[in-house]
Design an enzyme around this catalytic site. Structure first.
Site, short mmCIF file in Angstrom:
data_model
loop_
_atom_site.label_atom_id
_atom_site.label_comp_id
_atom_site.label_asym_id
_atom_site.label_seq_id
_atom_site.Cartn_x
_atom_site.Cartn_y
_atom_site.Cartn_z
N ASP A 250 0.85 -1.18 0.00
CA ASP A 250 0.00 0.00 0.00
C ASP A 250 0.89 1.24 0.00
O ASP A 250 1.63 1.47 0.96
CB ASP A 250 -0.87 -0.05 1.26
N ASP B 265 -5.42 7.80 -5.69
CA ASP B 265 -5.71 9.21 -5.40
C ASP B 265 -6.55 9.35 -4.13
O ASP B 265 -6.21 10.10 -3.22
CB ASP B 265 -6.42 9.82 -6.61
#
Length: 170
Positions: free
Chosen positions: A11, A35
């Site tokens: 991540d 985003d």
């Protein structure tokens, strides 16, 4: 010099780097995928700076292939470098725009003095770009870049992405 390229499966919002690259949309105001995750984890300081950029330098939004930096907010980084990748098209070759995302992000990183930069696979998510092609363009572009960045880290969310980038590094 060319940066050392490393791969991480994970991540990107959990990475520690001088700069984390955001696969942003042109509005700079958050969205889905990488985003949205960067805006959520980074907190309101990122959105506040993005709003200032929209009010001043980019009233029409950040153009595709360009990059701009903001604070990293609560992320374990000093900056977020926002870049807008192109949507994939079977009709039009937009490879140069995708390569520009990586070049421009490294250029901004150099201006900031960043030595470590964590990249996602720009345009590979909702913008529909085939992962193998993203890996090819990203690795070739970063390998050929002249930059002061010492490490370009591709942070890849799943095993398929990691395999595609590993094959390109081979």
């Amino acid at each position: 010099m060319t940066p050392r390229i490393t791969l991480v499966r994970g991540d990107i919002t959990r990475e520690s780097a001088d700069a984390i690259v955001n696969a942003a949309n042109s509005s700079l105001l958050g969205g889905g995928g990488v985003d949205g995750a960067i805006h959520r984890r980074g907190g309101p300081a990122i959105l506040a700076e993005c709003r200032r950029l929209r009010a001043s330098r980019y009233p029409e939004g950040l153009p595709t292939g360009r990059a701009v930096a903001t604070t990293a907010g609560d992320l374990d980084a000093r900056w977020v470098i926002h870049t807008v990748g192109p949507r994939f098209s079977r009709r039009d070759d937009r490879s140069e725009l995708l390569a520009s995302c990586y070049r421009e992000s490294l250029r901004v990183a150099d201006e900031l003095g960043a030595r470590t930069v964590a990249f996602p696979a720009v345009s590979a998510g909702v913008y529909g770009w085939p992962m193998d092609d993203v890996a090819r363009i990203a690795v070739e572009t970063v390998r050929s870049a002249r930059t002061s960045v010492e490490e370009a880290r591709f942070v890849l969310f799943d095993e398929g992405a990691h395999e595609a980038f590993t094959a390109r590094l081979g």
